[in-house]
Write an enzyme that holds these catalytic residues in place. Sequence first.
Site, PDB file in Angstrom:
ATOM      1  N   GLU A   1     -11.175  -0.795  -4.851  1.00 58.31           N
ATOM      2  CA  GLU A   1     -10.716   0.045  -3.521  1.00 58.31           C
ATOM      3  C   GLU A   1      -9.629   0.912  -3.787  1.00 58.31           C
ATOM      4  O   GLU A   1      -9.294   0.914  -5.118  1.00 58.31           O
ATOM      5  CB  GLU A   1     -10.228  -1.036  -2.319  1.00 58.31           C
ATOM      6  CG  GLU A   1      -9.307  -2.054  -3.034  1.00 58.31           C
ATOM      7  CD  GLU A   1      -9.118  -3.079  -2.028  1.00 58.31           C
ATOM      8  OE1 GLU A   1      -9.492  -3.054  -0.995  1.00 58.31           O
ATOM      9  OE2 GLU A   1      -8.272  -3.926  -2.283  1.00 58.31           O
TER      10      GLU A   1
ATOM     11  N   ASP B   1       0.649  -1.160  -0.053  1.00 59.19           N
ATOM     12  CA  ASP B   1       0.020   0.087  -0.070  1.00 59.19           C
ATOM     13  C   ASP B   1       0.745   1.212  -0.005  1.00 59.19           C
ATOM     14  O   ASP B   1       0.656   2.164   0.932  1.00 59.19           O
ATOM     15  CB  ASP B   1      -1.048   0.084   1.235  1.00 59.19           C
ATOM     16  CG  ASP B   1      -1.856  -1.401   1.084  1.00 59.19           C
ATOM     17  OD1 ASP B   1      -2.107  -1.719   0.147  1.00 59.19           O
ATOM     18  OD2 ASP B   1      -2.220  -1.629   2.505  1.00 59.19           O
TER      19      ASP B   1
END
Length: 318
Positions: free
Chosen positions: A208, A32
């Site tokens: 997402e 991430d």
Amino acid sequence: MEFKSIITAIVILGITVIQAQNPIIKDVFTADPAPLVYKDKVYLYVGHDTASVGVDSYQMPDWLVYSSSDMKNWKNHGPLLSPKDFSWAAKAANAAQCIERNNKFYWYISVIHKSDQNSKGGVGIGVAVADSPTGPFKDALGKALVTNDMTTDMKHSWDDLDPTVFIDDNGQAYLFWGNGSCKWAKLKKNMIELDGPIHTFKPQNFTEAPWIYKRKDLYYLVYAAGMPERVEYCTSKSPEGPWEYRGIIQDISANSFTTHPGIVNFKGKDYYFYHNGALPTGGGYRRSVCIDYLNYNPDGSIQKVIQTKEGVFLTKTK
């Protein structure tokens, strides 16, 4: 510890030989990526995968920070924040992003919220603040900025993942986030309060991990799409939409069913951050951050990213 990154280019007889150095961090598993350009450095905020080999669940105890002044050598600043720094958080250092405003650094995080008088649980979004990009950081609110109870369009408990924040040219700040649907809201100038209602919409194929930024006169909303995840994007003339779907930027990552985009311009070049599972013993729960160049067409559309790999050589004529 120093880490070699991106590429080394050697020009030989009119041929450019490019040796990839991805993943850029090799001694731990990272995920991430959220890059921040501040002054003459790139600061990279990442999640930390610690699941053992064969464990099929996320084990993410904290967030790590790295910095580089040349995109080749990365300094490890260690774990600078964890869910334990938020009294209302239960666990899970999910995707996060840090940005700067007025010489303060606001780190927006997503974690599992405790079930208490403020929330029934599920994923919530918090914000930490510091006077330096490497901290020390502290909880800016003492409570979640967004709880799962505040968003009802999706019925699962993890639809408030993956915050990304953007400050427009006029000073208005926006928070985008979501899983299953994309959500956004304005932020007040203090950066720790919502300024108005939460809006929801569904970009084409959205899953997402939104990332929002502006280039020239276009706003870009880049996000993970499908499952296994690719990265796709939309553009708009306003951060509030409407958004026009523009296509795929990144195909499925090697050995990982998720990915997560982060995009910055540094010293005149555009860079694309993402994660895969390409390290030895890596996988969907043991991921690794990578970087490649990002290229645009004259109309502002984004060319598909070529995912370079360790030991793979790409050649092209001069």
